[in-house]
Write an enzyme that holds these catalytic residues in place. Structure first.
Site, PDB file in Angstrom:
ATOM      1  N   TYR A  50       0.856  -1.187   0.000  1.00  0.00           N
ATOM      2  CA  TYR A  50       0.000   0.000   0.000  1.00  0.00           C
ATOM      3  C   TYR A  50       0.891   1.237   0.000  1.00  0.00           C
ATOM      4  O   TYR A  50       1.998   1.212   0.533  1.00  0.00           O
ATOM      5  CB  TYR A  50      -0.915   0.012   1.229  1.00  0.00           C
ATOM      6  CG  TYR A  50      -2.036  -1.011   1.190  1.00  0.00           C
ATOM      7  CD1 TYR A  50      -1.762  -2.371   1.320  1.00  0.00           C
ATOM      8  CD2 TYR A  50      -3.354  -0.620   1.028  1.00  0.00           C
ATOM      9  CE1 TYR A  50      -2.781  -3.311   1.289  1.00  0.00           C
ATOM     10  CE2 TYR A  50      -4.393  -1.551   0.998  1.00  0.00           C
ATOM     11  CZ  TYR A  50      -4.098  -2.891   1.127  1.00  0.00           C
ATOM     12  OH  TYR A  50      -5.118  -3.819   1.098  1.00  0.00           O
ATOM     13  N   GLU A  51       0.396   2.323  -0.571  1.00  0.00           N
ATOM     14  CA  GLU A  51       1.261   3.489  -0.779  1.00  0.00           C
ATOM     15  C   GLU A  51       1.681   4.166   0.525  1.00  0.00           C
ATOM     16  O   GLU A  51       2.579   4.989   0.530  1.00  0.00           O
ATOM     17  CB  GLU A  51       0.586   4.498  -1.715  1.00  0.00           C
ATOM     18  CG  GLU A  51      -0.659   5.139  -1.132  1.00  0.00           C
ATOM     19  CD  GLU A  51      -1.453   5.911  -2.183  1.00  0.00           C
ATOM     20  OE1 GLU A  51      -1.142   5.790  -3.373  1.00  0.00           O
ATOM     21  OE2 GLU A  51      -2.372   6.632  -1.784  1.00  0.00           O
ATOM     22  N   SER A  52       1.054   3.801   1.639  1.00  0.00           N
ATOM     23  CA  SER A  52       1.474   4.339   2.929  1.00  0.00           C
ATOM     24  C   SER A  52       2.838   3.785   3.341  1.00  0.00           C
ATOM     25  O   SER A  52       3.362   4.184   4.377  1.00  0.00           O
ATOM     26  CB  SER A  52       0.431   4.001   3.993  1.00  0.00           C
ATOM     27  OG  SER A  52       0.140   2.621   3.974  1.00  0.00           O
TER      28      SER A  52
END
Lengths: 257, 286
Positions: A50-52
């Site tokens: 996930y881009e987090s």
């Protein structure tokens, strides 16, 4: 199994496209459900990112936001957001990016920015987030979206992220080396790009869906591949795992902190 | 040298009207208590930078603190639109705001370039996308070695960065754990940095040799505000209050309801109000 919703069919058909060896960049919402369903069924070895910054995460429930603690708690490691976009995405380490959008056109360009003029929006949408670079840096792109005449638009008001551009070899002409959208899964059918024109073309229709219904929900004259399959209906196992995932998620997010 | 101050003093020491401000936290450790302090001190004319403007900036925009917003994704995650952001941008209430819109990759690169003291960031980005047509700050550069055309954006150099972290030691070194976002980059890119924390400790205790620590000499002011990231979360302390995010949709939908809520919960409140959300989920550093 006969009793399932079009939305469940969509998520399950999208999950099936993922492979055990994929390194997958996951968008929030419907893509996240499909990616985790794949991990919990036929692709236990899939790497979800996930881009987090959460790398190889295995959430027990679906996150409401892209950076829920659950993603970090269950990740192999968590890196900073600049590192995520520079080393992992731009670095070419991702095999498939999974996106959704508000509007899509026949070449699978996506709009999540604005409906109407940019300066005088009819509807202001959240914006691109990670999508503009996910669309060009991942090996290929899968898209999951419910079909409706306004969201499957003849012309986009804004191109947030590149699909096949104007079709044909447009991506290559722009210097992009990745494949772009190779699969678009909706609640009605599955599209894949035509080998030459790159127009998204229907290759499989979900059980019980008619061509008339598909056309009514598409803003351009749809094209069909030479041979069109019927999508295999959800298995009992796929449905059970998906419903348990949604039930766990609802129970978790209903709770106040 | 980090100075331990009350939140009100820390804000007075670091943020002025007209400043360029980066309040960061990628869904995790969002400095909500500090945002409320900006509202109470009635800062005006701010340029608000944030990759993901969500509730914290919706509140500042609706209270008239902002003049411009620089962002890459603006919404209430998993819920919907930011009603105050949209009302300001589309209808000029309570004042007109301008926007400068990027992608996540560009903003992350721009923070990193700011921390690295570079004038711009380069990335392989925006290809085939329309944002460069509407944002004149997205330009292109030719690689002098390969001839490849790459996107360039100005580095982010805020006047002040505001972040929330788990702990500081008594010297004022700050430890950040979990989803890191761009907080380290934002602090190092900024002229001044305000950090709110869950607690002050004598010693960080057992931790990874590669723990993310902001040395005390990179931070201007530290305010201990337990619970200060609520309704976002603090890894190891408290969870994200998803119900609050959902409730915000209704609170923020109309102007009067929003103003009444802000009056009761922010203007009439203080940083001590966040303490009720504070807790420690685990004893050891994770």
């Amino acid at each position: 199994m006969s009793d399932y919703t079009p939305s469940e069919m969509m998520t399950i058909a999208a999950a099936r496209a993922l492979r055990n060896e994929d390194i997958c960049f996951v968008g929030i919402g419907a893509p996240s459900a499909a990616c985790n369903l794949a991990r919990l069924t036929h692709a236990p070895g899939i790497t979800l990112i996930y881009e987090s910054g959460t790398l190889a995460t295995k959430p027990r429930v679906l996150p409401l936001s892209i950076g829920d603690g659950e993603l970090c708690d269950t990740a192999l490691t968590t890196v900073s957001v600049p590192e995520m976009f520079r080393y992992w995405l731009q670095g070419g380490r991702i095999t498939v990016g999974f996106l959704g959008g508000a509007q899509i056109d026949r070449y699978a360009n996506l709009n999540t920015t604005v409906v109407g003029p940019y300066d005088k929006p009819k509807t202001r949408l959240p914006g691109g987030g990670g999508a503009p670079e996910i669309a060009i840096s991942c090996g290929e792109i899968f898209i999951i979206m419910k079909q409706a005449p306004r969201s499957f638009a003849a012309k986009l008001d804004f191109v947030t992220s590149l699909g096949h551009g104007e079709g044909g070899d447009h991506r290559q002409r722009l210097g992009v080396k990745t494949k772009g959208p190779t699969r678009l899964v909706t609640d009605l059918c599955i599209f894949e790009p035509d080998a030459e024109t790159k127009e998204m073309t229907i290759t499989s229709i979900h059980p019980g869906v008619t061509r008339d219904v598909i056309q009514e929900n598409t803003g351009w004259p749809v094209r069909y591949a030479a041979s069109v399959a019927e999508t295999t209906p959800p298995t009992a196992d796929e449905l059970a795992v998906l419903r348990e995932l949604h039930a766990r998620t609802a129970a978790e997010h209903g709770k106040a902190a | 040298m980090a100075e331990f101050l009350s939140l009100a003093q820390a804000m007075e020491a670091t943020m002025r009207d007209g400043d360029t401000v980066a309040m960061e936290g990628f869904t995790h450790l969002i400095p909500h208590a500090a945002g409320h302090e900006v509202v109470r001190q009635r800062r005006k004319g701010l340029t608000l930078i944030r990759m993901t403007p969500d509730i914290v900036y919706d509140q500042l925009i609706g209270m008239g603190c902002a003049e411009k917003v620089v962002f890459s994704w603006g919404g209430n995650p998993g819920v919907g639109s930011l009603h105050r952001f949209r009302d300001a941008y589309e209808n000029g209430w309570p004042n007109k705001i301008t926007i400068e819109e990027h992608s996540h990759a560009a903003m992350a690169n721009a923070y990193e370039a700011g921390a690295a003291n570079l004038p711009c960031a380069i990335l392989r980005g925006y290809i085939g996308a329309d944002l460069p047509k509407v944002n004149p700050n997205i330009r292109h550069i030719t690689c002098p070695f390969t001839g490849e055309t790459l996107a360039a954006v100005p580095s982010i150099r805020p006047d002040v960065a505001v972040v929330h972290a788990q702990r500081a030691d008594r010297e004022g070194n700050v430890l950040i754990e979990g989803i890191l976002g761009v907080q380290k980059e934002a602090v190092l890119a900024a002229k001044r940095a305000l950090v709110t924390i869950e607690e002050v400790v004598d010693d960080f205790g057992p931790r990874s040799l590669n723990a993310v620590i902001l040395p005390h000499w990179t931070v201007t002011a530290i305010a201990c505000v337990p619970g200060g990231a609520h309704p976002s979360y603090a890894q190891g302390y408290y969870k994200r209050d998803n119900a609050y995010y959902k409730a915000w949709d209704k609170i923020s939908r109309d102007r009067d309801g929003f103003l009444a809520w802000m009056q009761a919960n922010v203007i009439a409140g203080g940083p001590q109000d966040f303490a009720k959300y504070a807790r420690r989920l685990s004893a050891a550093a994770e």
